[in-house]
Design an enzyme around this catalytic site. Structure first.
Site, PDB file in Angstrom:
ATOM      1  N   GLY A 263      50.971  54.545  44.180  1.00 11.35           N
ATOM      2  CA  GLY A 263      50.958  55.587  43.150  1.00 11.35           C
ATOM      3  C   GLY A 263      49.606  56.262  43.130  1.00 11.35           C
ATOM      4  O   GLY A 263      48.750  56.017  43.979  1.00 11.35           O
ATOM      5  N   ASP A 406      53.820  55.148  28.255  1.00 11.75           N
ATOM      6  CA  ASP A 406      54.291  55.802  29.492  1.00 11.75           C
ATOM      7  C   ASP A 406      55.710  55.321  29.758  1.00 11.75           C
ATOM      8  O   ASP A 406      56.088  55.015  30.886  1.00 11.75           O
ATOM      9  CB  ASP A 406      53.371  55.446  30.662  1.00 11.75           C
TER      10      ASP A 406
HETATM   11  P1  ADP Z   1      51.946  53.000  38.650  1.00 13.35           P
HETATM   12  O1  ADP Z   1      50.840  53.139  37.651  1.00 13.35           O
HETATM   13  O2  ADP Z   1      51.526  53.310  40.040  1.00 13.35           O
HETATM   14  O3  ADP Z   1      53.204  53.720  38.222  1.00 13.35           O
HETATM   15  P2  ADP Z   1      53.520  50.583  38.297  1.00 13.35           P
HETATM   16  O4  ADP Z   1      53.057  49.373  37.550  1.00 13.35           O
HETATM   17  O5  ADP Z   1      54.560  51.426  37.618  1.00 13.35           O
HETATM   18  O6  ADP Z   1      52.242  51.432  38.689  1.00 13.35           O
HETATM   19  O7  ADP Z   1      54.052  50.112  39.690  1.00 13.35           O
HETATM   20  C1  ADP Z   1      54.524  51.016  40.642  1.00 13.35           C
HETATM   21  C2  ADP Z   1      55.856  50.561  41.202  1.00 13.35           C
HETATM   22  O8  ADP Z   1      55.712  49.289  41.800  1.00 13.35           O
HETATM   23  C3  ADP Z   1      56.908  50.393  40.159  1.00 13.35           C
HETATM   24  O9  ADP Z   1      57.606  51.570  39.950  1.00 13.35           O
HETATM   25  C4  ADP Z   1      57.802  49.326  40.744  1.00 13.35           C
HETATM   26  O10 ADP Z   1      58.736  49.893  41.615  1.00 13.35           O
HETATM   27  C5  ADP Z   1      56.828  48.502  41.532  1.00 13.35           C
HETATM   28  N1  ADP Z   1      56.407  47.316  40.762  1.00 13.35           N
HETATM   29  C6  ADP Z   1      55.336  47.210  39.963  1.00 13.35           C
HETATM   30  N2  ADP Z   1      55.239  45.985  39.426  1.00 13.35           N
HETATM   31  C7  ADP Z   1      56.294  45.300  39.899  1.00 13.35           C
HETATM   32  C8  ADP Z   1      56.772  43.953  39.715  1.00 13.35           C
HETATM   33  N3  ADP Z   1      56.139  43.083  38.929  1.00 13.35           N
HETATM   34  N4  ADP Z   1      57.895  43.586  40.361  1.00 13.35           N
HETATM   35  C9  ADP Z   1      58.544  44.457  41.159  1.00 13.35           C
HETATM   36  N5  ADP Z   1      58.145  45.711  41.379  1.00 13.35           N
HETATM   37  C10 ADP Z   1      57.037  46.142  40.762  1.00 13.35           C
END
Ligand code: ADP
Ligand code: MN
Length: 517
Positions: A263, A406
């Site tokens: 991201g 968010d």
């Molecule tokens: P960002 O700030 O980049 O949006 P996120 O925490 O939403 O960060 O993580 C990005 C993506 O990574 C999520 O949309 C999800 O698909 C995947 N992801 C994040 N944490 C997990 C988790 N604990 N288990 C599985 N997938 C995860």
């Protein structure tokens, strides 16, 4: 297996005697008797001790130095980040070089002409401490089967005497010379077997080739640069690699299998959990590693979340940018813990190290659970998901004292027949100066998603806001509603200004606000 071992040991005992000792080309073995049982032979400890003894004898100074601040056997000093980084870099470079050699071999194959990638190596041959490496390199540099270069005319421009004289303008000589000069092209430029074949290239052909070689070189340099750049951006910097490396080394993680998401603000990796149970924690079989990006650009517009969060207020002003990023990771950890304690489905925190947060993986067999936006639910599941979301938002607000800030179908995963909340680094307490605005935005996303998804029961954003916050804002249009929200926030801020402390909760009924004691 055992019987073979014993038999071998017995044969060893009976076999060697003085007869071979005197004839042995290596001389008589030193008869220092080390008492040696079969168990000892199998003992790794003994093997290590023996090796150490040997090394001590062979390289006394080297061992003495190595025992200093650096590495001694398995006892790696992890206190010096720089040293570890350098070690790690060295290891990476060696792997890179090994790969380069494999490619070189593959390209050269049985060809009479071999191409050397030596200039592209990362580790200087003399820095390489692996003797195997050295041999390999000498092989490619002094390949005995390599065809000799065609002879060219010497500098003075002609050879021979009398009518046998050939000048540098001689077509044949010139052709050979051109062929020889092809060797100066970049190593990736495939010149074929021409050099070993007495091939004569006309000036015209040679010049065309040269032009092509140079432009190829430039193009590949450009591509290379781009690639380097993009990997640096997508993957992680050396410091982070080191952190991850340490986690694997400590046995906390088994392997890091790959990247799940990149991201703007974070990169998420999948890993298999290790067996280490230090800190009294059982590590989940699969983990997600969220690496907060250490480039600040993306974080600049996040100031308002953290700057005004009283939990971080005192610290914010004193921090350098790197620490601020760690604080995002820290916030995510604290918020996840609060949610976990309230029983909200969300990743479980495993460990936080600087800007790297390890948590349980939502998904199975390396496949992350789909985001709510990507999954097609039956209308029944959709309804279920809606009520669950409503419930979680209320819990989050009341029990965790948090607003997600968010929340949308992008940060809700569908796993095991329920919704899981993720991505809570930006979550704030409701009394954050913009907390209610964030909550309203969340409500807009959620109610829009479920209404579009065909859930007839889904509350509209204003109803949802009231249902979650327990407030009773009566405005029947968005503009007025928003205005009331901001008025409440301002009231809270004024209170902080005047009393030095925040309100515990909001109240919109004209009742006196409930104060924190
Ligand atoms: P960002 O700030 O980049 O949006 P996120 O925490 O939403 O960060 O993580 C990005 C993506 O990574 C999520 O949309 C999800 O698909 C995947 N992801 C994040 N944490 C997990 C988790 N604990 N288990 C599985 N997938 C995860
Ligand atoms: Mn996200």
């Amino acid at each position: 297996m055992d019987s073979v071992g014993v038999a071998a040991a017995a044969a060893h005992d009976a076999g060697p005697g003085p007869a071979w000792q005197s004839k042995c080309p290596w001389g008589a073995p030193n008869t220092t008797s080390i008492s040696c049982s079969l168990a000892d032979v199998m003992s790794e400890q003994l093997a290590k001790e023996l090796q150490l003894e040997e090394e001590n004898a062979a390289f006394p100074e080297v061992v003495a130095v190595a025992e200093g601040p650096f590495i001694t056997g398995e006892n790696v000093d992890t206190s010096s980040d720089l040293m570890l980084a350098q070690m790690l870099q060295m290891e990476f470079d060696r792997e890179y070089d090994a790969q380069l050699r494999r490619e070189e071999k593959k390209i050269n194959g049985d060809s009479k002409v071999s191409i050397s990638f030596e200039n592209y190596r990362k580790v200087h041959p003399y820095d390489s401490d692996s003797s195997e490496d050295e041999v390999d390199w000498q092989d490619t540099r002094h390949d005995p089967y390599r065809a000799d270069k065609p002879t060219t005319t010497p500098r003075r421009g002609f050879i021979g005497k009398g009518k046998d004289i050939t000048t540098k303008h001689d077509e044949v000589v010139c052709g050979r010379k051109n062929t020889a000069r092809m060797e100066n092209f970049a190593p990736e430029f495939q010149v074929g077997d021409g050099i070993g074949m007495d091939l004569k290239l006309s000036n015209q052909v040679f010049n065309a080739l040269k032009q092509h070689a140079y432009s190829e070189e430039r193009r590949s340099a450009r591509l290379h640069e781009k690639k380097e750049h993009s990997t640096a951006e997508k993957a992680v910097d050396p410091k982070t690699r080191l952190l991850l490396y340490k986690m694997v080394n400590a046995g906390m993680l088994e392997t890091i299998t790959g990247c799940i998401s990149t991201g703007k603000e974070s990169v998420v990796f999948h890993a298999y959990g290790g067996k280490s149970t230090t800190e009294d924690k059982v590590i989940p079989p699969e983990c997600a590693i969220k690496v907060f990006k250490t480039t600040l650009n993306e974080f600049k517009n996040r100031d308002k979340y953290i700057k005004d969060d009283y939990r971080f207020k005192d610290r914010f002003s004193k921090l350098n940018p790197r620490k601020i990023i760690r604080m995002w990771a820290e916030k995510e950890m604290h918020n996840l813990t609060r949610m976990q304690n309230a029983g909200i489905p969300c990743p479980q925190v495993v460990i936080l190290k600087k800007h790297v947060l390890v948590m349980s993986f939502i998904g199975k067999d390396q496949v992350p659970a789909p985001k709510l936006k990507d999954v097609t639910l039956s209308s029944e599941d959709m309804k279920k998901a809606y009520y669950q979301t409503l419930n979680m938002m209320q819990q989050l607000y009341k029990e965790c004292n948090l607003v997600h800030a968010d929340l949308s179908e992008y940060n809700m995963l569908w796993h095991d027949g329920k919704v899981w909340l993720i991505d809570v680094s930006q979550s704030v307490e409701p009394t954050h100066p913009h907390g209610l605005e964030f909550l309203f935005r969340d409500c807009k996303n959620v109610s829009q998603f479920f209404q579009k998804g065909g859930v007839a029961e889904a509350l509209n954003e204003r109803e949802l806001f009231n249902a979650v916050s327990g407030l009773n804002i009566t405005a029947d249009n968005e503009v007025d509603f928003q205005a009331e929200i901001e008025a409440l926030e301002k009231m809270n801020e004024d209170h902080v200004q005047n009393h030095g402390k925040k309100l515990a909760t909001f109240s919109s009924d004209g009742d006196p606000p409930i104060y924190d004691e």
